[in-house]
Design an enzyme around this catalytic site. Structure first.
Site, short mmCIF file in Angstrom:
data_model
loop_
_atom_site.label_atom_id
_atom_site.label_comp_id
_atom_site.label_asym_id
_atom_site.label_seq_id
_atom_site.Cartn_x
_atom_site.Cartn_y
_atom_site.Cartn_z
N ASN A 49 -19.25 43.20 9.71
CA ASN A 49 -17.95 43.28 9.72
C ASN A 49 -17.56 41.78 10.13
O ASN A 49 -18.14 41.25 11.21
CB ASN A 49 -16.91 44.13 10.26
N GLU A 51 -13.92 39.95 11.50
CA GLU A 51 -12.43 40.00 11.64
C GLU A 51 -11.74 38.58 11.52
O GLU A 51 -12.44 37.66 11.56
CB GLU A 51 -12.40 40.73 12.87
N CYS A 60 -14.94 44.71 6.08
CA CYS A 60 -15.75 45.69 6.85
C CYS A 60 -17.44 45.35 6.32
O CYS A 60 -17.56 44.81 5.39
CB CYS A 60 -15.86 47.00 6.23
N GLU A 62 -19.67 47.19 5.16
CA GLU A 62 -20.02 47.66 3.76
C GLU A 62 -19.56 46.99 2.70
O GLU A 62 -20.46 46.69 1.72
CB GLU A 62 -19.49 49.18 3.43
N CYS A 93 -14.76 53.58 6.37
CA CYS A 93 -13.22 53.53 6.21
C CYS A 93 -13.15 54.20 4.61
O CYS A 93 -14.02 54.27 3.93
CB CYS A 93 -12.48 52.57 6.34
N CYS A 96 -13.78 51.56 1.91
CA CYS A 96 -15.17 51.40 1.73
C CYS A 96 -15.91 52.68 0.96
O CYS A 96 -16.77 52.30 0.22
CB CYS A 96 -15.93 51.10 3.18
#
Ligand code: THU
Length: 141
Positions: A49, A51, A60, A62, A93, A96
């Protein structure tokens, strides 16, 4: 596990997911996630991930692994492993799940792990039942 996916494959995938987690850039959530996948072209890809200060714009792990796969010529996720720093097994999430679904088959296996390496195995149908797929939304004239 199927016959193509050996214990060695699993250990490599898990190690790569751990490595990816260590690369995560998550200064805002402080929740580092790593993902590794084996694609149908027999290559392994990973992501973490990433940010930024505009919180919803982060990506993310994934998503990173899937982007790396497509850029590297892969189109099908055979096996994916996702790990986070938590004692709880990580749960991808919704976005994803949709991204994983796009590049999966019914044989795709997703290993969701906690920081200790305990895991549960899911199919994509487990993660995203009755999923939205291409052209379902188009009105047929
Ligand atoms: N995150 C992932 O990378 N993958 C997941 O499966 C769950 C959440 C990230 C997004 C954000 O950077 C942080 O974890 C906290 O939500």
């Amino acid at each position: 596990m199927n016959k193509e996916f050996s214990k060695t494959n699993f250990l490599e995938l898990k190690d790569h997911a751990y490595l990816m987690m260590s690369k995560a850039y998550a200064p805002y959530s402080k929740f580092q996630v790593g993902a590794a996948l084996l694609a149908e072209n027999k290559k392994m890809f990973g992501g973490c991930n990433v940010e930024n200060a505009a919180y919803p714009e982060g990506t993310c792990a994934e998503a990173g692994a899937i982007s790396a796969m497509v850029a590297g010529g892969g189109m099908i996720i055979k096996t994916m492993c996702v790990i986070s720093q938590s004692e709880k097994i990580v749960s991808p999430c919704g976005g994803c799940r949709q991204k994983i679904s796009e590049f999966s088959t019914e044989d795709t296996k997703v290993f969701l792990m906690n920081v200790k390496g305990d895991f549960k195995i899911f199919t994509v149908e487990d993660l995203l039942p009755f999923s939205f797929s291409e052209f379902d939304h188009l009105i047929k004239y």
